[in-house]
Scaffold this active site. Sequence first.
Site, PDB file in Angstrom:
ATOM      1  CB  ALA A  66      -0.757  -0.059   1.094  1.00 36.89           C
TER       2      ALA A  66
ATOM      3  N   GLY B 157       0.356  -4.948   0.803  1.00 39.35           N
ATOM      4  CA  GLY B 157      -0.632  -4.962  -0.068  1.00 39.35           C
ATOM      5  C   GLY B 157      -0.787  -5.705  -1.304  1.00 39.35           C
TER       6      GLY B 157
ATOM      7  CD  GLU C  32      -2.727  -7.315   2.945  1.00 37.20           C
ATOM      8  OE1 GLU C  32      -2.364  -6.400   2.251  1.00 37.20           O
ATOM      9  OE2 GLU C  32      -3.231  -7.577   3.887  1.00 37.20           O
TER      10      GLU C  32
ATOM     11  CD  GLU D 128       1.517  -5.795   5.597  1.00 35.68           C
ATOM     12  OE1 GLU D 128       2.369  -6.644   5.946  1.00 35.68           O
ATOM     13  OE2 GLU D 128       0.748  -5.767   4.519  1.00 35.68           O
TER      14      GLU D 128
END
Length: 256
Positions: free
Chosen positions: A65, A110, A113, A133
């Site tokens: 992200a 992300g 993911e 993360e």
Amino acid sequence: MDYQILKIQIADRIATVTISRPAALNALNTNFFKELNHFLDDLEPRDDVKALVITGEGKAFVAGADIAEMVHMNAEEGYAFSTFGQRTFDRLEQLAIPVIAAVNGYALGGGCELAMACDFRIASKLAKFGQPEMNLGMIPGYAATQRLSRITGLGNALYLILTADTISADDALRIGLVQKVTEPEQLMEEVMKLAAKMAGNGSQAVPRSKRIIRNGIAMDFKEASELEAVEFGKQFSDEATKEGMKAFLEKRKPAW
Ligand code: DAK
């Protein structure tokens, strides 16, 4: 829509989406999610596209992200970013057609993911996977805590999330996170072959199987088996299924 981040190509019943923000290693920001949703709005009603491939431009698939966007968020904006992203990934997972992640490089946070919300992951030898993360003092936010354990098992999910370690494509293959590893220059060729194989099946068997597998995993075994039986029955009303069986008996290719 005038796409700024996604490059979209549709040919031979296969759609290819290339995430193109190489200067930020294709990090996922709000505009990415807006564009992907817009693309899915166009794709979902189409019946001429039978497989979707997602890849990244440059040395990353997606490096996570967008930290530069997240750093300025307050709780309300963080929640909106989270729900928007989660809904988009769910939508991708529930798409009727198979979705393949062609993982060309870093698939972190992300990005890992996103790859896990696809049905398969085919990786270049140069790809790297991880949920880093923890290093930012965060937990994953696009369902890695759930998808990673379902795909690779509890021990591997705990290991990757709690250590924030990055693993190679070969290690990802070993734990079942990817289905195949290729030489970098052969990645797209291999992925297109796989996509074409599924796109060439003229019956409803591919989307039907995907739907049962995806929905069945949230059910208990008995309920899921019943779902399979119901869907198995329904296909006998499909001309294409009859044609597939007839073609076998008549020793010819199905006329799909
Ligand atoms: N976000 C923004 N920019 C990024 C980025 C990212 N995730 N990753 C890389 N970049 C940018 C770098 O800042 C750099 O920009 P400039 O300095 O050139 O302007 C450029 O991309 C090139 O990166 P590097 O110079 O660092 O390239 P290297 O080859 O040296 O290193 C690297 C590559 C992938 C090892 C390194 O860039 C890296 O460690 N990147 C961060 C990886 C990471 O921590 N990813 C996880 C991000 S956290 C949530 C939902 C989801 C999430 C959180 C919440 N909710 C639902 C609330 C997910 C969180 C994450 O994904």
